[in-house]
Design an enzyme around this catalytic site. Structure first.
Site, short mmCIF file in Angstrom:
data_model
loop_
_atom_site.label_atom_id
_atom_site.label_comp_id
_atom_site.label_asym_id
_atom_site.label_seq_id
_atom_site.Cartn_x
_atom_site.Cartn_y
_atom_site.Cartn_z
N HIS A 1 0.82 -1.21 0.00
CA HIS A 1 0.00 0.00 0.00
C HIS A 1 0.85 1.26 0.00
O HIS A 1 0.61 2.19 -0.76
CB HIS A 1 -0.91 0.02 1.22
CG HIS A 1 -1.91 1.14 1.21
ND1 HIS A 1 -1.65 2.38 1.73
CD2 HIS A 1 -3.16 1.19 0.70
CE1 HIS A 1 -2.70 3.16 1.55
NE2 HIS A 1 -3.63 2.46 0.94
N HIS A 2 1.86 1.30 0.85
CA HIS A 2 2.80 2.41 0.79
C HIS A 2 4.15 1.96 1.35
O HIS A 2 4.27 0.94 2.02
CB HIS A 2 2.30 3.64 1.57
CG HIS A 2 2.69 3.65 3.01
ND1 HIS A 2 1.85 3.24 4.01
CD2 HIS A 2 3.84 4.02 3.64
CE1 HIS A 2 2.46 3.35 5.19
NE2 HIS A 2 3.67 3.82 4.99
N GLN B 1 9.98 1.07 5.97
CA GLN B 1 8.66 0.76 6.53
C GLN B 1 7.68 0.45 5.41
O GLN B 1 7.54 1.22 4.46
CB GLN B 1 8.12 1.94 7.35
CG GLN B 1 6.79 1.64 8.00
CD GLN B 1 5.70 2.62 7.57
OE1 GLN B 1 5.97 3.73 7.15
NE2 GLN B 1 4.47 2.18 7.65
N HIS C 1 3.75 -0.74 4.39
CA HIS C 1 2.35 -0.89 4.80
C HIS C 1 1.69 -1.86 3.83
O HIS C 1 1.53 -1.57 2.65
CB HIS C 1 1.64 0.46 4.79
CG HIS C 1 0.17 0.36 5.07
ND1 HIS C 1 -0.70 1.39 4.80
CD2 HIS C 1 -0.58 -0.63 5.61
CE1 HIS C 1 -1.93 1.03 5.15
NE2 HIS C 1 -1.87 -0.19 5.64
N HIS D 1 -0.75 14.56 0.60
CA HIS D 1 -1.29 13.35 1.21
C HIS D 1 -2.55 13.67 2.02
O HIS D 1 -2.56 14.54 2.88
CB HIS D 1 -0.29 12.69 2.15
CG HIS D 1 -0.92 11.61 2.98
ND1 HIS D 1 -1.33 10.42 2.44
CD2 HIS D 1 -1.26 11.55 4.29
CE1 HIS D 1 -1.88 9.67 3.38
NE2 HIS D 1 -1.86 10.33 4.51
N HIS E 1 -6.40 11.08 3.06
CA HIS E 1 -7.07 9.81 2.79
C HIS E 1 -8.18 10.07 1.77
O HIS E 1 -8.07 10.98 0.96
CB HIS E 1 -7.58 9.21 4.09
CG HIS E 1 -6.46 8.77 5.00
ND1 HIS E 1 -6.67 8.25 6.25
CD2 HIS E 1 -5.12 8.82 4.84
CE1 HIS E 1 -5.51 7.96 6.82
NE2 HIS E 1 -4.56 8.30 5.98
N MET F 1 -6.03 12.69 7.02
CA MET F 1 -4.73 13.33 7.18
C MET F 1 -4.68 14.52 6.24
O MET F 1 -5.35 14.54 5.21
CB MET F 1 -3.59 12.37 6.84
CG MET F 1 -3.34 11.31 7.90
SD MET F 1 -2.71 12.00 9.42
CE MET F 1 -1.12 12.61 8.90
#
Length: 872
Positions: A93-94, A158, A160, A230, A232, A302
């Site tokens: 996803h990211h 990281q 997701h 960014h 949602h 966000m």
């Protein structure tokens, strides 16, 4: 000879350890390569690439956040000068890359979506990827400084993993990215400035909610070269600005529903001590049943605006954060463009299903708009017309039966505040009719004038259409509608209304605006107009049939027409549509009965729709142009291509060399070319779709408006045989290819394949000769060369991987350099929000929004910003 082959093969394995990962799908089972947590590297002692990959991951559940740390591989200062992602949104996803001194763990991977987070100290974000975003390239002489005497001893990757259904086939994930590094000191150091809001509340059903952030800048000069937005799923547009002496200068503006990459910032924008950096996110609460707050889960929102910048190495600060809410006084002056949503093409939207949650539970449609098979974008034909075209105010356009363009213009007459009295009677009859030819017939290819007529007939021309051979026109000064012969003889075949007498009965009009013709039975429809709010229907011989006003789906919300300004007949649907100008909407009716069918109203129209046209291709496309609103609203003046069925805007277009002033009418040809007549510029513009997308100039790249989204779409087709096919302007490619064009393309490709086959045969015939020659080479020379190759390959790479240990980064939150920002801890104690995702700065896109796009690795996105000359 055998020894040489073995050594060369072994050498290739050493020099290109990443080769094992190169494939069309980075998540293909069995292709993850090494299980080691140590970064793979290649290159020489000064320049090399390290490969950061997840070690064959199978996420335990949907919405998993997994992290892995990699030591910076040398004791000396390093500079990241390039990022290359290896991931697919079908699986990931990211992806975020952090730099920190002390990661949560240095062995294996860990769950970083909960309390542990990413770094024990304060991590700084260096790279972000989502939604198949393109790779990021830094300008020349710019790099992120890591290792050595910096506070970045580890990279923390990281990931997701949004929806684990992608792992039903039991494959293991090795997504990640490659970093290109150099030990050569870079003159300019890159960094990230993050603006974000933390207290925004989006009420349910609220059409527009703004989230603003702004901070004063008090540090050495910085030079933005890229930006990233960014939110949602509720975010419509995010814009960032520099404010200097009250003047707002755009840094970047984008829809957060498009691939969340770092796009090129506006050129020439620097930020100096004393400036203010500001950002606005525009949200909508429509379709929601409860309020939405800022948070780290998919049910939260966000508002982030990232600026990627560079600074002189002597003053460089690697990371800034601004979390201060901007004042109302400041944002009263924000440019109107920040409030206008950016349209996301329907073919990029997904069905919004993710992790078992569906948007339709809040009243949104269960499925997104149906994708259209469109691979083109309308662009202006700069050299049209090729000759000089002298017209007055261009008010009407039509296409005749010979596919020629017909122009209706006002010559030397103008409509101003002296033209009519308070009773709408024309006051300038003393000027007489227009002496010039008001009707011009042009060749659509070159713009040559073929015929001219309409002399001494009209006072203030307005609308025009054709019934094939003849023209239907309106004159707002005469308050009449005319059928004029199309043979150039200036003959009036039929007139409706009484000259210079305004009225509202069946025999009178008041400034009628346009005419549409039913191509089946010859019935005509008249929009009437500036004084009357109605559409009238007449038979082909001028007999009155019926009339109606504005349509409505709810009688309590009925809004009358406010200047029905343009009409178009839809032959395949047997409907007539009207551009209700001052209401900023398009309404459609059944032609036979006048029954209301649908309404199209978009925020992008900014309150005004001047004209519409129609093409039956792709299940129906409506073309429209907007205008300047009289209610203070502001939006770019442009053309729109709208899917009739879904009401989605699928393309926008405007002139390249100068702006529209008052686009008044437009028509579309059978081949998809669009012509727009502008009253303000007295010009006619031609737009075609000969180019697939707006150009992306690379060499100091100029990335034009994303409208699109070409940065990641353009890499979809990679033909093995590259064939340049040039089409003459006389036969532009528009929309999907015609059979003739397809045949021509196939033939050219076939010819190319045949030539390649001949070339291959020649190569094969030469091969034995080459091999014979090679066998004559002395064996001793072969052994010596092989030995040299082995020696060099075995000793080429010796890069130490000893991490350093330096103190944490210090800083302040509000607009200052920040190294101690831990959003997980912040939100964990702030209004009871969940911390999930906030240790990662929550740059992921909405968990419920994945663009259903099957793309290959995208082209690199380069940036045109060049570092300023170094000061002594």
């Amino acid at each position: 000879m055998t020894l040489a082959v073995v050594c060369v093969t072994h050498g290739q394995g050493l020099t290109d350890p990443l080769q094992r990962f190169k494939r069309s799908d980075p998540n293909e089972p069995g292709s993850c390569g090494s299980r080691s947590r140590q970064p793979l590297f290649r290159g020489n002692s000064n320049n090399f690439t390290i490969d950061l990959r997840m070690p064959r991951i199978v996420p335990p559940h949907s919405d998993s956040y997994l992290c892995m740390a990699f030591p910076v591989p040398t004791k000396q200062d390093l500079y990241i000068v390039d990022f290359t992602p290896y991931a697919s949104m079908d699986t990931v996803h990211h992806m975020l890359l952090f730099g920190c001194q002390t990661p949560v763990s240095t062995t294996g991977y860990w769950d970083c979506g909960g309390a542990q987070g990413t770094c024990e100290d304060a991590g700084s974000i260096m790279y972000a990827w989502a939604r198949n975003a393109p790779a990021t390239k830094l300008p020349k002489d710019v790099g992120f400084r890591v290792g050595g005497h910096t506070r970045v001893s580890y990279f923390v990757l990281q990931m997701h993993y949004g929806d684990v259904t992608a792992f039903r086939d039991q494959h293991k994930d090795c997504s990640g990215l490659s970093l290109t590094l150099t030990t050569k000191p870079q003159p300019f150091i890159a960094g990230i400035y993050l603006l974000m809001t933390v207290d925004t509340v989006i009420p349910p059903g609220n059409k527009v909610t703004n989230a603003d952030s702004a901070c004063d800048y008090t540090s050495p000069p910085m030079y933005p070269f890229a930006f990233r937005t960014h939110t949602h799923r509720l975010g419509k547009v995010v814009s960032g600005y520099r404010v200097r002496d009250g003047k707002w200068t755009l840094i970047g503006r984008q829809s957060p529903q498009l691939p969340q990459a770092f796009y090129s910032a506006n050129k020439g924008v620097d930020i100096q001590n004393g400036d203010t950096i500001a950002a606005r996110c525009v949200f909508t609460g429509e379709g929601k049943s409860s309020e939405t707050r800022i948070g780290g889960t998919s049910d939260d929102e966000m508002c982030n605006f990232y600026i990627m910048y560079y600074m002189d190495r002597t003053d460089a600060i690697p990371f800034f954060t601004c979390m201060k809410t901007g004042s109302n006084e400041l944002f009263q002056e924000i440019p109107s463009e920040a409030n206008i949503p950016i349209t996301v093409p329907s073919n990029l939207m997904h069905s919004m299903m993710h992790m078992g949650h569906s948007d339709h539970q809040d009243g949104a449609p269960e499925d997104a708009a149906r994708s259209l098979d469109r691979d083109y974008h309308l662009e202006q034909v700069i050299n049209w017309p090729q000759g000089l075209l002298l017209t007055g105010q261009v008010t009407g356009l039509a296409i005749d039966s010979n596919s020629n363009l017909v122009i209706f213009h006002r010559g030397d007459h103008y409509w101003d505040n002296k033209s009519f009295d308070l009773e709408d009677r024309y006051q300038q009859k003393i000027l007489g009719p227009i002496q010039q030819s008001t009707i011009l017939v042009l060749d659509t290819v070159k713009g040559d004038i073929l015929k001219a007529s309409g002399r001494s007939m009209f006072y203030l021309p307005h609308g025009m259409t054709t019934d094939g051979d003849d023209y239907w026109v309106t004159d707002v000064a005469l308050h009449q509608v005319f059928k004029v012969s199309g043979d150039g003889k200036d003959q009036i075949l039929l007139s409706l209304g009484e000259a210079f007498v305004p009225g509202s009965d069946h025999d009178h009009f008041c400034k009628p605006t346009d005419v549409a013709v039913d191509t089946q039975n010859g019935n005509i429809f008249i929009s009437d107009g500036y004084c009357n709010a109605r559409i009238l229907k007449f038979s082909a011989d001028g007999t009155y049939l019926s009339q109606w006003g504005a349509g409505y789906s709810d009688r309590r919300r009925r809004v009358p027409f406010r200047i029905p300004h343009s009409l178009v007949f839809l032959p395949d649907r047997r409907e007539v549509c009207v551009a209700d100008r001052e209401n900023g909407r398009i309404q459609c009716f059944i032609a036979e009965t006048g029954e209301f069918v649908k309404e199209i109203k978009k925020e992008e129209f900014s309150g005004e729709v001047f004209a519409i046209a129609y093409s039956p291709v792709e299940d129906g496309l409506i073309y429209a142009v907007n205008g300047k609103s009289s209610f203070g609203l502001s939006a770019p003046l442009q053309g729109f291509v709208i899917n009739y069925s879904t009401k989605d805007i699928i393309d926008t277009f405007q002139p390249d060399n100068k702006d529209f002033i008052m686009p008044h009418d437009l028509v579309v040809t059978k081949d998809g070319s669009v012509f727009v007549g502008d009253v303000g510029t007295k010009a006619v513009y031609k737009f075609t779709s000969e180019k697939a997308h707006r150009s992306v100039k690379k060499a100091g790249i100029e990335v034009q408006e994303l409208e699109e989204v070409e940065a990641f779409v353009q890499a979809k087709l990679k033909p093995e045989a590259k064939v340049r096919i040039e089409f003459k302007p006389e036969s532009p490619i528009v929309g999907s290819k015609t059979p003739a064009v397809v045949h021509q393309t196939q033939k050219m490709v076939l010819d190319t394949e045949q030539k390649e086959e001949v070339k291959l045969d020649k190569d094969q015939s030469v091969f034995p000769v080459v091999m014979t020659t090679l066998l004559l080479v002395p064996l001793l020379l072969v052994v010596i060369i092989a030995s040299v190759i082995c020696y060099r390959k075995r000793n080429q790479f010796e890069v130490k991987s000893e991490p350093t240990s330096v103190g944490g980064i210090l800083g302040k939150l509000r607009g200052k350099a920040v190294g101690s920002l831990n959003l997980g801890n912040f939100f964990a104690t702030h209004k009871g929000y969940s911390r999930q995702g906030f240790d990662q700065l929550s740059t992921e896109g909405s968990d419920q929004e994945r663009i259903d796009e099957d793309t290959s690795d995208s082209e690199n996105e380069e940036y045109s910003a060049l570092p300023p000359p170094r000061t002594s």
